[in-house]
Write a protein that holds these residues in place. Sequence first.
Motif: not given
Length: 441
Positions: A136-143
């Motif tokens: 999901g987009i939240g995980f991509l944002a953290k990376i």
Amino acid sequence: MKGKLKLFDLISIGVGSIIGAGIFSMLMSGMAMTGRSIGLALVFAMAITLLQSVRSLFMSSMFALDGGLYAQQALILPPIFTGITAIIFVVSNFSFSVFGISIAQYLAQLIPALAPYTTPIGVIILTLFFLMTVRGIGFLAKIQNIMIVLMYAALVLFIVFGLAKGGSAEAAATPYFAAGPMGFMMAVAIMSFTCNGATNVINLSADCANPKRDIPTAFLLSGGIAALIYFLLGHVAAGVVPFEQAGSSTLGSVAQQIMPAGLYVFFVVGGAIFALATSLLGGISAISAPIVAGAEDGWLPKSLTKRTQNGCPWVFMLVMYLVAAIPAIFSFSLDTIVSFILVPGMFVNIVTVCLSFKLPHKYPEAWANCGLHCPYWLYCLLLVLSMLASLITAVFSLLGLDAVGLIGNLVITVFLFGFSYWRLKSGKVQIHSVDSVKQEQ
């Protein structure tokens, strides 16, 4: 609100999308055209690039559209142009194929033993990045946030060591605007290709906690932060490398001259590799919204809209992964195909900006509540400047096309109009991506 992107996330995606391989590969080419004024050329190029997106910026502050840039176009354009837009978004993302290989090539510079395996390593990197989308987009944002902080650190170290060491006497003797006004404008035109990317945040409206406020803010701050970094990078490089040697130098060779060996390695990893990685992640983060919206409206196969439980359009991501991986595996580039959409893209952009003058009158309530609300005359002036900025980039881009590029653009333009007309006549197109706006009016 849980899991939604906040302002810092959007800025990370915006800056990461802008600062990519382009600045590392093209900075010295721009410097060879204008000398010590390369920093000014970069700032001017960023201003032109941001001006080109004035219409999208205002629309982001007026409407929260899940389909991002595609939905904005659909709200303004006649249907046949909307169909062309849907296909252009697909073709423009074919360039993902170069990111994995480019990262592998930088790794091979640090570890020469990897040089024979750049292709499989590049494909593995692409695979890992696309697999991240499943979370999901939240995980991509953290990376993205982690890598962007490390990239900031690497670039700041380069700038600090460059300023502390000071320039060479030969470089200091190089005048500003070394090749005159035309050389400066050529440098601006070529460096504008390193300034794109901030529009990625516009495609994230559906994943944003407060899109009408945060997307325009993130867009402007991303451009401002990238412009400051670019100016300082250009200033340092122009102070180290003489004008006559710029064409044969790279940003990496400048870093080797001003940084200790250990920090030079960190610059390559945190600067060059993470710049590529954040550009790839930024592109992947923003790629699905406009194309999936186009599929939902009927321009593309409906199968592209299938999603996982957390909202990831897995069929679409699989298709785009194959589009990126296959050219990397077989060592051929789709950059030429991407260049073929230059003319139809410019044509659609001109029509879009011309129709955008009517937006405040067509949607008076949205205009009154716009976070970027300004006098109508100022809005019109900004649109005129936007068209001029697009014209500058377009003229220099067309001058760079060879006969194959010009013929390819003509063929693709005819095909796009024909395809859009065929889909409309088939009865499969039902534009629902802007229903939320129309229901509010």
